[in-house]
Scaffold this active site. Sequence first.
Site, PDB file in Angstrom:
ATOM      1  CG  ASP A 192       9.165   0.605  -1.753  1.00 33.26           C
ATOM      2  OD1 ASP A 192       8.261   1.044  -0.994  1.00 33.26           O
ATOM      3  OD2 ASP A 192      10.172   1.257  -2.006  1.00 33.26           O
ATOM      4  CG  ASP A 226       6.817   0.745   2.074  1.00 35.03           C
ATOM      5  OD1 ASP A 226       8.001   1.060   2.321  1.00 35.03           O
ATOM      6  OD2 ASP A 226       6.233   1.030   1.019  1.00 35.03           O
ATOM      7  CG  ASP A 251       6.220   4.764   2.475  1.00 32.09           C
ATOM      8  OD1 ASP A 251       6.510   5.748   1.781  1.00 32.09           O
ATOM      9  OD2 ASP A 251       6.806   3.673   2.393  1.00 32.09           O
TER      10      ASP A 251
END
Lengths: 355, 355, 355, 355
Positions: C48, C53, C287
């Site tokens: 996302d 990310d 992440d």
Amino acid sequence: MSCKLGPPLETQGTKLGNGCSSDTLSQTITLFLIVKCRMKKKLFLDVDTGVDDAHAIMMALAAPDVEILGITCCHGNTSLDNALKNTLRVLKVCNRLDIPVYRGCAEPMIARKRHAGDFHGKDGLGDVPDPDPPSPELLKKKAVQALIKTVNENPGEVTLVATAPLTNLAVAVLLAPNFPKKLKALYIMGGNTDSRGNTTVCGEFNFVADPEAAYIVLDRYTCPTYIATWEFSCRNSLPWSFCDVLFAQDTDKARFMEKISRHTRQMAQTERYQKEVVGESAFNTCDAYALAAAIDDDLVTESEEVAVTVELEGTYTRGMMAVDYMGLLKKKHKAVIMKKVDLERFKQMLMNSLK
Amino acid sequence: MSCKLGPPLETQGTKLGNGCSSDTLSQTITLFLIVKCRMKKKLFLDVDTGVDDAHAIMMALAAPDVEILGITCCHGNTSLDNALKNTLRVLKVCNRLDIPVYRGCAEPMIARKRHAGDFHGKDGLGDVPDPDPPSPELLKKKAVQALIKTVNENPGEVTLVATAPLTNLAVAVLLAPNFPKKLKALYIMGGNTDSRGNTTVCGEFNFVADPEAAYIVLDRYTCPTYIATWEFSCRNSLPWSFCDVLFAQDTDKARFMEKISRHTRQMAQTERYQKEVVGESAFNTCDAYALAAAIDDDLVTESEEVAVTVELEGTYTRGMMAVDYMGLLKKKHKAVIMKKVDLERFKQMLMNSLK
Amino acid sequence: MSCKLGPPLETQGTKLGNGCSSDTLSQTITLFLIVKCRMKKKLFLDVDTGVDDAHAIMMALAAPDVEILGITCCHGNTSLDNALKNTLRVLKVCNRLDIPVYRGCAEPMIARKRHAGDFHGKDGLGDVPDPDPPSPELLKKKAVQALIKTVNENPGEVTLVATAPLTNLAVAVLLAPNFPKKLKALYIMGGNTDSRGNTTVCGEFNFVADPEAAYIVLDRYTCPTYIATWEFSCRNSLPWSFCDVLFAQDTDKARFMEKISRHTRQMAQTERYQKEVVGESAFNTCDAYALAAAIDDDLVTESEEVAVTVELEGTYTRGMMAVDYMGLLKKKHKAVIMKKVDLERFKQMLMNSLK
Amino acid sequence: MSCKLGPPLETQGTKLGNGCSSDTLSQTITLFLIVKCRMKKKLFLDVDTGVDDAHAIMMALAAPDVEILGITCCHGNTSLDNALKNTLRVLKVCNRLDIPVYRGCAEPMIARKRHAGDFHGKDGLGDVPDPDPPSPELLKKKAVQALIKTVNENPGEVTLVATAPLTNLAVAVLLAPNFPKKLKALYIMGGNTDSRGNTTVCGEFNFVADPEAAYIVLDRYTCPTYIATWEFSCRNSLPWSFCDVLFAQDTDKARFMEKISRHTRQMAQTERYQKEVVGESAFNTCDAYALAAAIDDDLVTESEEVAVTVELEGTYTRGMMAVDYMGLLKKKHKAVIMKKVDLERFKQMLMNSLK
């Protein structure tokens, strides 16, 4: 003989007597008193006096064979202080300030406090001026202890009528687990049978206002229990035209009732309220059904006996009464859910209450 | 013209023709076909074939103006494999194995799997011997993709009738959020309006079998939605005497139906089942109401339009349909909740389904 | 041989060869390719794309022995469209727009949609101007189907790294219940071990953003599963001073990263964020831990294997990961919960990712 | 001067005196008594006497500067009747049957009753023979009223130490909402900080045994509140070798303690219990930490102040303490969560308690 006799009876007593031997007379009176005493219903009321609680109290006061041992107040339709004040106002109009009024719980056990202020008015009685308001601050006696003490002193004789969120009753049974067994009966206005909400999607006000209390009461009050639900009161409501006749009686009580009812009558016409109602909008004085059923065994003409409980966890159903038709809960104790009343009888009781 | 025509129409076509110029005839036929084509209802069924799903499927097959584009199977009344097998058995009796049958979800999204085995029999169709059972293992085509594809290929034309837990429908909309807009309508058997449970205290089987799926479908299928609830089917059930007449017809279909219904008929007499039922026990072939309403716009004579959702969290109410009469959920999309059907019409449809 | 070879390998291939017979050479190369092919990790990312990310993707792109088979995007840190756009921006900076990017779920299964907008910026990447923004509208390919297809085509070979709410993964397993068995491993950033919430009182963002999806994934992905939780990432975060060194590298990638990280770095200094953090505030690129663990088996130096699930119903705990140390859930499948990483190794991977 | 003085003080008083003028002596004594009186801690205990409650009570009795005003018993580790009996057994061994013991709640408010029978033994004290068992039937005085009365009579002076499910405390505050303000402090053994369950997946025994009571107490007891959680007690547990030294003391108390502890010591070695424990299995007499902290302000060397509440609704987390590090609950009242104790100090207190 320990049974208290109300004023009408003593008056009657003085009317007897001429031309009877005193012995026979005394026996007759004794017999009469015993019979009367047996018939005299001892009520204890738990209220959150808004407009329909006022109806209920006045109906109890007007009933000839009823003695009110005490009235405990609870948060609910309005704040605890307002409920206390409103109860005193009702008793004053009826000239019965001798009845003890007790201070109960000011908030629900766990749920967030909520009031039905927009319906009953900010003060809980339609926001009409009161030139000589009572002082609830003076009421210090504790509701829960008074309830337990009264029931213990009158074992098997007290009918408890609860028309508020059930916080006081729940705390009482937590404190004294055995006292409900000494109740003659419990009459509740609250809950619903068909998931028709008037406060949340599926929840009725009194139960939603304190779901944990409702759960505890339905679980632990194993005395005979009678429930006047929201759907029941809607389905047994009266035409507005009757309301006009009721309030048109030429008495102080009727004028008081008319005055405090104006606000809720207006509210009942609003679109919001129309949506709450099951069926057509009509004159629905919910709490009075529970009281009327408690004092007149012939009022309810249809009912069903089934185990009930309260949903505590749902998003839309928290506080909803769950009716266990299939017997999945394996509960021994069943409640009597009222379905239909003799409307003519109920109308007469309402009429009498304002005479 | 891409619309498929069922056999009765073609037969009718051959009956026309003598004494007409071929051009006029051709035009007439074309017009007739167009009209007929418009009238022909395209159904897609989602089933968990137990006894009442069988009724529903046979009713759809017997309807003259209905085309079944496909049948997806789901866990529910019985296991997915049984549901597939049972669907094939029904199609075979009706000589319609040409209709595609698809393999759907074998278990609910999150809920613990539950079957209605004691009611519909272990195999879902009354546990009667089947000398030549079909092989559901051969059915490999995936339900969810088939449903989406079929609807996309027939935009605005497909009426989806769902008589199983809604797992397949929920997964379809998660995968293709826009496809429900292309449905003509959705008919559901499931849920309840009055918190009358037939599986849990307040929950109906299809919704309780996958509450999250029911929630998602009621939330995201914004096409016209019609719901045949548990209470509705109970209140519109038929006398057992009709059942005798229905099964007494001298056809293979009637004999098949009579045979697979024996078990559920016995179950319906048990004390346990009597308690599930709203009102008196009677012949209640739930799923057939949803199907009948989908193919006959005049069947339902009373209904109400209101926003609905599903309770996901309750102890007694998980899976219960919540009906938002007060508009508290602020949902734009409302469902049509069936209340009453034209019972004579419904009986005729049932009679025809076994001819 | 079906394994795809990345560019570095082919280059190496051309460096071999002088003074060898072509046969031997050919055998050597074949052997080398087989070995290399076995070592090459096939990753599939579900993101996302917010700032962390981006770190994770760049780390995967920089790893010499890793092939990214595809990237699916999901709602989460930002809207689905932003996540798609941001993913393309990252791939563009790294000159790897050849990697397929797929459109996933735009909203959670049941939960109310929530974004982490105030932390990652409104556009999810720190709200810095982008003179030549990519067009995510062109990305039409569906994430769930692509994920299933890719895994089916590479059975036992794909490592799935999920750093978003788990909606895409949940829908995939609902659609194709058997595909997780064909995964080599699943690495998740999400959940918590010690009820330390960063979004709700006890809930971590990715799991709270779609609790039902997280529940389904932890229940049905029975492949080897590795979880980088919120507390784990906090306890293995890096000093801000390292961040300065990291971003100071003289590359386009480093400049890009520095630019998009400014906003989150400021946010990380706020009082609100300090309270979310377990321990001292530091550079915590959550992440990237999941991704780093997926590509380097020696990164995690301490972990525990235990069954986990997700609480779906709590007021404060909905979405919280529940760790079943006592084995009460009787789950066969256990997840590996990461506890400690080799920080020097991790730092090196981060440094390399921006080179 | 209204403060009660324990026997050691009076004895000391008679040892003073030779060579002092009586005036000076009298002043000195008065001063000493005032100081002593101020230092004397008035404790009120609420227990469900199992083995660790016994430790706690004995520690309180052994403390020189502590007066126990009363002990209320509650369901929990064992039945209410056992808890009463066990409390009397402990007092008898310590020759302190003068301390009033009160009968509290026999079951939780709403939760299903559960006991820790397999851990503490069926009788709650290791199931060792007791030749002369006390008669708890004689204990009729009500716990809730006694607690409220005692606190009202000693405003600002009573430290309440609760090592049982919190039912008694919850009912007390429902009955008398203002009495917690008159407490000096509340010390609780219960709850957890890191979602480490010892009874359910995420729940600690005392809180899970009555979640609603725990919720109410953490919400309404706005006096200084100190919590000894499950994880805290595990992380501050003692080596088994210390236990041997502790019980090897040549006193009746030590022999009693050794005897009743055998069962729990065995249980603590079982695989099931090892899984409950955070960290290594060790000697963890939970309740004694709360008591020790209440009587020695220097015991706790590390703690944090944060708002807490209890999850009431979760499947895995019902009864779990939720710690609001982010301040999302907007609670004014914060609790002190104990983190570390001075272990040497604690050991000395344990040693003294059996002397």
